[in-house]
Design a protein around this motif. Structure first.
Motif, short mmCIF file in Angstrom:
data_model
loop_
_atom_site.label_atom_id
_atom_site.label_comp_id
_atom_site.label_asym_id
_atom_site.label_seq_id
_atom_site.Cartn_x
_atom_site.Cartn_y
_atom_site.Cartn_z
N GLU A 351 0.83 -1.20 0.00
CA GLU A 351 0.00 0.00 0.00
C GLU A 351 0.87 1.26 0.00
OE1 GLU A 351 -4.02 0.43 0.59
OE2 GLU A 351 -3.12 -0.72 -1.03
N ALA A 352 1.93 1.24 0.80
CA ALA A 352 2.85 2.38 0.85
C ALA A 352 3.54 2.56 -0.50
CB ALA A 352 3.88 2.18 1.96
N THR A 353 3.87 1.45 -1.15
CA THR A 353 4.54 1.52 -2.45
C THR A 353 3.61 2.09 -3.51
OG1 THR A 353 5.93 -0.39 -1.88
CG2 THR A 353 5.75 0.17 -4.21
N ILE A 354 2.35 1.72 -3.46
CA ILE A 354 1.38 2.30 -4.40
C ILE A 354 1.26 3.80 -4.17
CG2 ILE A 354 -1.06 2.35 -5.07
CD1 ILE A 354 -1.12 -0.68 -4.47
N HIS A 355 1.19 4.21 -2.91
CA HIS A 355 1.17 5.65 -2.59
C HIS A 355 2.40 6.34 -3.18
CE1 HIS A 355 -2.36 5.62 -0.17
NE2 HIS A 355 -1.83 5.01 0.88
#
Length: 509
Positions: A351-355
């Motif tokens: 999720e952090a990587t998508i952000h």
């Protein structure tokens, strides 16, 4: 000769004085422009436009103005974006008129570039209701996405570890989800509409490079008829593809059944047939039905496929991040179980990587709004009917809000214990806009991004190609910013099934 030069100089001086006296924004700082042309020559391309606006923001602050061919535009960044989009959302919810674009859409705009009027509010409510009514709502959308993602990954596996460009596979998967959402069924393998969608997406981006020329077509008589000009010729080609898409969708009207809603087209078409209206009494026209489908279709494709394409590139560029995400996936699910959206909270690194992909790439670097009444932003009075452009890259790539902003670092969105940082810590991240006119499909897009990226890394290890150079994504380069939405340059990779890949090698027999 001298009298002619004097006359020209006098004319330019008078034009300059006229421009200054007619300005309603003299109290707002900004660059000085030329008479009549304003700052047009300084922002003649998408790349120059973004670069100059970021430069001017550093010089003049979070609120400044510039001039394009006599049109004064206010640009906002920093906390002023929140004021425009959220705090005073309805006061900045208008859209500027682009006659050349209206001609493409049957003489009016229908959703994304429509004025903030009762019909727009009705259309947005109708689309939201359609997404809820269609099948089982979010669950149905997820099941559609999983089917098309699986087909895409099967195609990738058939590459058998060879060098390949994943763009077409990704684009077809994303557009197939939209095809199913709109009509209730995916296209057959190899259907010509799939490649037409790619062509429409490509031309849509190319037209952004001719923004200045297209903007003044209404100011210069017959300019839009001069098809020897590449940009005008592109508009004609775009229209032809658009017409073929609309003809395909309207073909589903022959089998329409009001008791069996197959997709969004049926939902909107039903509202039109039954003369459904809003509280203000506005109703849909048949033109609204046709072109609303086009806007939803294209919006559901152009940013999602580019974000996934960039994600794949960045996972190859940063193999350690890829390996960390895969390790977290392995902890959460077995290799035999497909991931679902219920797994999102269990995969904070993904999720952090998508952000971070959304922030770093800033595929939509800016948006355009217009005031609907006299208002203010950042302490500056803004008259009604004034164009206001929030520039997101000025925030996304600003060291004041994101440390070392031009470095790709998903950990910036994680807490020390590895959990995802809270939403309030990400308030300067606005890849889908915010407030009154935020992206209508944000929830839908985030769902697809998670399912696609999680499924891809669960099944494959992504590696650099065996041949050729694998470049980098430079979000400030001319190559990257030459079109809007932005897309990283084409590349090739290898996708190794993890059953026998770099982290899980085949067992010797």
């Amino acid at each position: 000769m001298v009298p002619v030069l004097v006359a020209i100089a006098l004319g330019l001086l008078l034009a300059y004085i006229w421009n200054k006296t007619r300005s309603k924004l003299t109290h707002i700082p900004g660059p000085t422009g030329l008479p009549i042309l304003g700052n047009t020559l300084e922002v003649g391309s998408s790349f120059k436009l973004i670069c100059k606006m970021e430069e001017w923001a550093r010089k003049y602050g979070d609120v400044f103005k510039f001039n394009i061919f006599g049109d004064e535009i206010v640009v906002v960044s920093g906390s002023a974006i929140g004021e425009v989009l959220v705090t005073k959302g309805s006061e900045f919810a208008g859209r500027p008129k682009y006659p050349w674009f209206e001609k493409l859409e049957g003489g009016e705009t229908h959703l994304f570039m429509r004025e903030y009027d009762p019909k727009l509010r009705f259309i947005r409510k109708l689309v939201h209701r359609g997404l809820r009514q269609y099948g089982e709502g979010v669950d149905r959308i997820e099941s559609i996405s999983v089917v098309e993602i699986s087909k895409c990954l099967d195609n990738i596996e058939r590459e058998d570890g060879a060098d390949f460009d994943p763009f077409t596979y990704i684009h077809h998967a994303v557009s197939q989800v939209m095809n199913t959402m709109l009509t209730g069924e995916a296209l057959s393998e190899g259907h010509p509409m799939l490649n037409k969608a790619i062509k429409l997406d490509k031309i849509d981006a190319e037209l952004s490079t001719s923004y200045m020329l297209l903007t003044i077509t209404d100011k210069i008589p017959l300019l839009d008829k001069m098809t020897f000009i590449p940009a005008i010729r592109k508009v004609k080609e775009y229209t032809q593809i658009l017409d073929s898409l609309i003809n395909f969708w309207t073909g589903f009207e022959a089998t329409y059944d009001k008791n069996n809603m197959r997709g969004l087209y049926d939902v909107v078409y039903k509202a039109y047939l039954e003369s459904e209206s809003s509280e203000e009494g506005t109703k849909l026209s048949y033109t609204n039905v046709k072109y609303l489908m086009y806007e939803l279709y294209l919006a559901g494709i152009i940013t999602t496929n580019k974000t996934i394409y960039a994600f794949v590139h960045l996972m190859v560029t940063y193999p350690n991040i890829q390996k960390r995400i895969q390790s977290q996936i392995d902890e959460v699910v077995s290799s035999q179980r497909k991931l679902t959206t219920e797994d999102r909270h269990k995969l904070p690194l993904l999720e952090a990587t998508i952000h971070e992909v959304l922030r770093f790439t800033s595929i939509v670097p800016m948006t355009v709004h217009k005031t609907t009444k006299d208002t203010s932003v950042g302490g500056f009075a803004i008259p009604n009917d004034t164009q206001v452009w929030p520039i997101f890259t000025s925030n996304h790539h600003n060291a004041e809000y994101f440390i070392d902003p031009l470095t790709f670092n998903p950990d910036r969105f994680l807490e020390q214990d590895g959990s995802l940082s809270p939403p309030e810590s990400r308030k300067m991240l606005m890849p889908f806009g915010a407030g009154t006119r935020n992206c209508i499909g944000e929830v839908f897009a985030r769902m697809r991004l998670f399912l696609f990226t999680a499924s891809l890394l669960q099944r494959f290890t992504l590696l650099q190609p065996t041949k050729g150079k694998f470049g980098i994504i430079d979000p400030k380069s001319e190559e990257y910013l030459k079109m809007t939405p932005c897309i990283c340059p084409s590349y090739k990779i290898r996708a190794i099934p993890r059953a026998w890949g770099i982290y899980y090698p085949k067992k010797k027999t």
